[in-house]
Structure formats: C-alpha cells, structure tokens
Design a protein around this motif. Structure first.
Motif, short mmCIF file in Angstrom:
data_model
loop_
_atom_site.label_atom_id
_atom_site.label_comp_id
_atom_site.label_asym_id
_atom_site.label_seq_id
_atom_site.Cartn_x
_atom_site.Cartn_y
_atom_site.Cartn_z
N ARG A 1 70.83 76.24 -40.41
CA ARG A 1 71.25 76.96 -41.62
C ARG A 1 72.68 76.60 -41.99
O ARG A 1 73.00 76.41 -43.17
N ALA A 2 73.55 76.46 -40.98
CA ALA A 2 74.95 76.11 -41.25
C ALA A 2 75.06 74.72 -41.86
O ALA A 2 75.87 74.49 -42.77
N VAL A 3 74.26 73.79 -41.38
CA VAL A 3 74.27 72.43 -41.94
C VAL A 3 73.78 72.43 -43.38
O VAL A 3 74.40 71.83 -44.26
N ALA A 4 72.67 73.13 -43.63
CA ALA A 4 72.14 73.20 -45.00
C ALA A 4 73.14 73.85 -45.95
O ALA A 4 73.34 73.39 -47.08
N CYS B 1 66.99 75.56 -46.57
CA CYS B 1 67.18 74.12 -46.43
C CYS B 1 67.98 73.55 -47.60
O CYS B 1 68.18 74.21 -48.62
N ALA B 2 68.43 72.32 -47.43
CA ALA B 2 69.05 71.55 -48.50
C ALA B 2 68.14 70.39 -48.86
O ALA B 2 67.44 69.84 -48.01
N GLY C 1 67.24 71.54 -42.67
CA GLY C 1 67.66 72.92 -42.55
C GLY C 1 66.75 73.72 -41.65
O GLY C 1 66.10 73.19 -40.75
N GLU C 2 66.72 75.00 -41.89
CA GLU C 2 66.08 75.94 -40.98
C GLU C 2 64.57 75.78 -40.90
O GLU C 2 63.99 75.75 -39.81
#
Length: 222
Positions: free
Chosen positions: A177-180, A103-104, A77-78
C-alpha cells in the motif's frame, strides 16, 4: 527512500499464458538474487496476466502486467488482479480496478506494441522501460504532456536484466500500500543503469521488436 524495480517477470519464457508454472518459484528467487547484486531494495513481480508472489528474502511487491485491449498496464500494490484474460479489459477498466483495490496503475513501455498512451484512462505514472532506452526521451515528453510522474522498470525475464531501469520511491516502507500510494502521489523518480551487457541486449531487443513492427517511436540516442 527505496530503490525498486517495478516491472519484472518470474519466468524466462512466454507460454502457458495467464497462470503460474513450476518455474515461477525458481525464477523469482533468481530475480531477487539479481536485484540484490544490483543494490536494489525490492522488486515487483509483474507477470503477464497473472499474479505470483513468494518469500524470497527480498521485499516483493505484488503486481501483474495486464494485456489490455490497447496495450500493457502494470498494476502494483496491495491486491492486484490474480488473473486477467488476454485483451479482456480496457485500460480504463484496469485503472479503475487498481484504484479500488489499493494499487497503482502504470502505463508500461508506451512506445512498444501499445496504443494505451492514447487511452482515456487515469494512469498514475508512465514507465521508462529497461528494454527500450532509445524511447527514454519520447517517454519523458509523454509523461510531461500527461502531467504524470515517471517510474522505471527493467521488464526483466532474466536475472541479468534486473535493475537496468528502476524507481526511487519516497515511502516509509515497502509495504504494498505504501508503494502504491507513493506512485500515485508522485513521490517517485525513474532511474536507469545501463552497462555494456544491457546495451548489447537492447540492440537485440530493438531488432526483434522492430521485425515484429512493435516500435512506435523513432529511436533517440542517449
């Protein structure tokens, strides 16, 4: 929809734990080349206990594979941690950091050298790991039991390993951020693509990991 390998390493070898080496720029470029050949849209660079990123002509999501007190947790993530101490944090502490920093947190290879699947931690997803296809069915059951989505990551240290497990991500972009957010929302699907070379490598990994007594589930043929 994007295809992303969420677990890769920008070096071919272990050693020099917790910090980048001169090889990382070369390794990441080679991983990116392998990802493009596999038709992937991006990858996450998730080195052991340190974060490394660079422009390589392919979207690269920041990440790290944290060696917690109970097993490995992938954070993407970010703003992942830049560096972590070996077994310096519990899984729950890593998850809390991830959630506080855009984050994830992913439970990595839950049946190889890991007790983190039993940790009291609010993971966002469970990983189908490219090194252990014999654990896929056990991993799917674990994800169902935990009520968590599945993601895929190759755990590649070499370019030929990239993309044997990857993730389809339903997001508007590959911004970190979009992925997380997509992982945390469950807008992900774990995918595998095991060719003859991947299966040959897997047999070698299985022997090596079994000799180290790292395998925590009975193999299931797929």
């Amino acid at each position: 929809m994007y295809s992303v390998d969420l677990h890769t390493h920008s070096r071919f070898f272990h050693g020099w734990a917790g910090r980048p080496t001169r090889f990382d720029p070369v390794g990441l470029r080679l991983l990116a080349a392998g990802a493009r050949l596999r038709g992937l849209d991006g990858l996450a660079a998730t080195n052991h206990d340190y974060a490394y990123s660079a422009e390589v002509g392919l979207p690269t999501i920041p990440g790290i594979e944290v060696s917690t007190t109970e097993g490995h947790v992938v954070v993407v993530g970010e703003s992942p941690p830049r560096r972590t101490a070996l077994q310096g944090y519990t899984p729950a502490e890593v998850v809390d950091y991830a959630h506080d920093n855009g984050c994830a947190a992913i439970l990595a290879h839950p049946f190889r050298n890991s007790g983190a699947r039993d940790a009291d931690a609010d993971f966002d997803a469970v990983e189908i790991n490219g090194k252990n296809p014999e654990h896929i069915e056990a991993t799917k059951k674990l994800a169902r039991d935990l009520g968590l989505p599945l993601v895929g990551g190759s755990d590649a240290h070499y370019p030929v390993e990239v993309g044997r497990a990857y993730t389809r991500i339903d997001a508007d972009s590959l911004e970190p951020r979009a992925v997380a957010d997509a992982i945390r929302d469950g807008r992900v699907t774990a995918m595998t693509k095991f060719g003859p070379l991947d299966r040959l490598l897997n047999r070698a990994y299985t022997v090596s990991h079994s000799q180290k007594d790292w395998m925590d589930a009975e193999p299931v043929e797929n």
